[in-house]
Design an enzyme around this catalytic site. Structure first.
Site, PDB file in Angstrom:
ATOM      1  N   GLY A  11      16.744 -15.320  -7.877  1.00 30.87           N
ATOM      2  CA  GLY A  11      17.501 -14.147  -7.455  1.00 30.87           C
ATOM      3  C   GLY A  11      17.494 -13.963  -5.944  1.00 30.87           C
ATOM      4  O   GLY A  11      16.975 -14.798  -5.198  1.00 30.87           O
ATOM      5  N   TYR A 143      18.514   1.456 -15.300  1.00 28.95           N
ATOM      6  CA  TYR A 143      17.765   0.727 -14.270  1.00 28.95           C
ATOM      7  C   TYR A 143      16.735   1.658 -13.615  1.00 28.95           C
ATOM      8  O   TYR A 143      15.566   1.297 -13.460  1.00 28.95           O
ATOM      9  CB  TYR A 143      18.768   0.205 -13.235  1.00 28.95           C
ATOM     10  CG  TYR A 143      18.171  -0.520 -12.057  1.00 28.95           C
ATOM     11  CD1 TYR A 143      17.493  -1.722 -12.217  1.00 28.95           C
ATOM     12  CD2 TYR A 143      18.317  -0.015 -10.762  1.00 28.95           C
ATOM     13  CE1 TYR A 143      16.970  -2.395 -11.117  1.00 28.95           C
ATOM     14  CE2 TYR A 143      17.801  -0.686  -9.668  1.00 28.95           C
ATOM     15  CZ  TYR A 143      17.133  -1.875  -9.855  1.00 28.95           C
ATOM     16  OH  TYR A 143      16.615  -2.540  -8.759  1.00 28.95           O
TER      17      TYR A 143
HETATM   18  C1  AKB Z   1      20.816  -2.007  -6.837  1.00 29.43           C
HETATM   19  O1  AKB Z   1      21.757  -1.658  -6.111  1.00 29.43           O
HETATM   20  O2  AKB Z   1      20.831  -1.902  -8.072  1.00 29.43           O
HETATM   21  C2  AKB Z   1      19.576  -2.530  -6.172  1.00 29.43           C
HETATM   22  C3  AKB Z   1      18.566  -1.466  -5.892  1.00 29.43           C
HETATM   23  C4  AKB Z   1      18.801  -0.495  -4.813  1.00 29.43           C
HETATM   24  O3  AKB Z   1      17.575  -1.401  -6.542  1.00 29.43           O
HETATM   25  N1  AKB Z   1      19.911  -3.221  -4.965  1.00 29.43           N
END
Ligand code: AKB
Length: 319
Positions: A11, A143
């Site tokens: 990644g 997330y």
């Molecule tokens: C995203 O944009 O999902 C990542 C983060 C800020 O964790 N780059």
């Protein structure tokens, strides 16, 4: 001596981190693990590499035993925008994968585990400007929820299971070696490719969306400095804010235009990524990281832009 396993090696972060770890600790002491097709040749050809699917605990354990691993960086994660579309995959990678890494580490005498959280761990009730290190966290993305889980579970293993777990909350990471995929801050990398190749960029966030960002060399320094920090000074473990720079699409476009006068930016808002960005902080208070392990970034926005354009021009054969 450190024997380091980097999971998620292909990644954006792994591609920059591994060469630096290999330089510091020796090529044979840093094992890269990711999907074969994802790994760039400068990683595959310069040290041991293997395949790990983080969803498979047995695979993690086999690699730990085969290489006598004592330190793990877990970089495997489905990023913010994709996670909203692929919930089940995100549960498996971001939640089960994390549990697998921590359990495999505990059961196989791994000493240190470095995890990566994100500004996504914050939400709409979090103070927006200079977000404190210890504050309200109410993310409304899968997330973000997985990053709060990462922090809490990592802290739990550090406190209750005797594992040395550490981690930082990364802002959007800007780099030229490997492009990020499926995140919300990705525009801040895409804009450079398009400025060089097409002299125009259509941004999926609105012009005034201010987000915290960091240049890759500072992100790598943060990870390695935290890895080596004296544990007796660490009151926090997996939940350090690190701040570097904050800007809007309009501001970075103007600064690029100063260097490439033909460049123009246009906007076509993606409602999903705009809503994610709107729930994230504008800037972070990183006093805690500065105090506990001397965090101190080197690049400001102008240094970062100059370095990005210099390296990308070479990479894209424009010089
Ligand atoms: C995203 O944009 O999902 C990542 C983060 C800020 O964790 N780059």
């Amino acid at each position: 001596m450190k024997k380091i396993l980097v999971i998620g090696a292909g990644g954006q972060i792994g591609s920059d981190l591994i060469p630096i770890l290999r330089k510091k600790y020796g090529n044979d002491n840093v094992i890269s693990a990711g999907y074969e097709n994802d790994l760039p040749s400068y990683i595959k050809d310069n040290g041991p590499h293997t395949y790990i699917d983080v969803r498979n605990k047995k695979q993690i354990e086999q690699v730990i035993c085969q290489y006598n691993i004592n330190t793990i960086f877990n970089l495997a994660s489905i990023l913010s925008a994709l996670a909203e579309k692929k919930l089940l995959l995100s549960y498996e990678v971001n939640f089960t994968g994390l549990i697998n890494v921590l359990e495999a580490s505990k059961e196989n005498n791994v000493k240190q585990v470095i995890l990566v959280s994100s500004i996504a761990a914050f939400g709409s009730y979090t103070p927006n400007e200079l977000t404190p290190n210890d504050t309200i966290q109410n993310p409304n993305t899968i997330y973000g929820i997985s990053k709060v889980f990462t922090e809490l579970l990592g802290n739990y293993y550090a406190e209750k299971k005797g594992l040395d777990v550490r981690g930082i909350r990364l802002p959007g990471v800007i780099s030229w070696k490997r492009e990020p995929t499926a995140g919300t801050t990705d525009y801040a990398v895409d804009i450079f490719y398009k400025a060089i190749l097409e002299k125009e960029y259509t941004c999926f966030l609105n012009e005034n969306t201010r987000l915290p960002m960091i240049y890759m060399p500072d992100a790598i320094n943060a990870l390695i400095n935290l890895l080596n920090a004296d544990i007796s000074y660490l009151k926090h473990k997996v939940d350090f804010n690190i701040n570097s720079m904050s800007f809007t699409p309009k501001e970075i476009a103007n600064l690029i235009k100063q260097r490439i006068p033909e460049f123009n930016i246009y906007y076509e808002i993606d409602p999903l990524r705009q809503s994610i960005a709107d729930s994230w902080p504008n800037s972070l208070d990183d006093t805690v990281a500065r105090k506990e392990w001397n965090w101190n970034p080197k690049y400001n926005i102008n240094d970062m832009i100059d370095d990005m354009l210099f390296n990308l021009n070479i990479k894209l054969n424009k010089k």
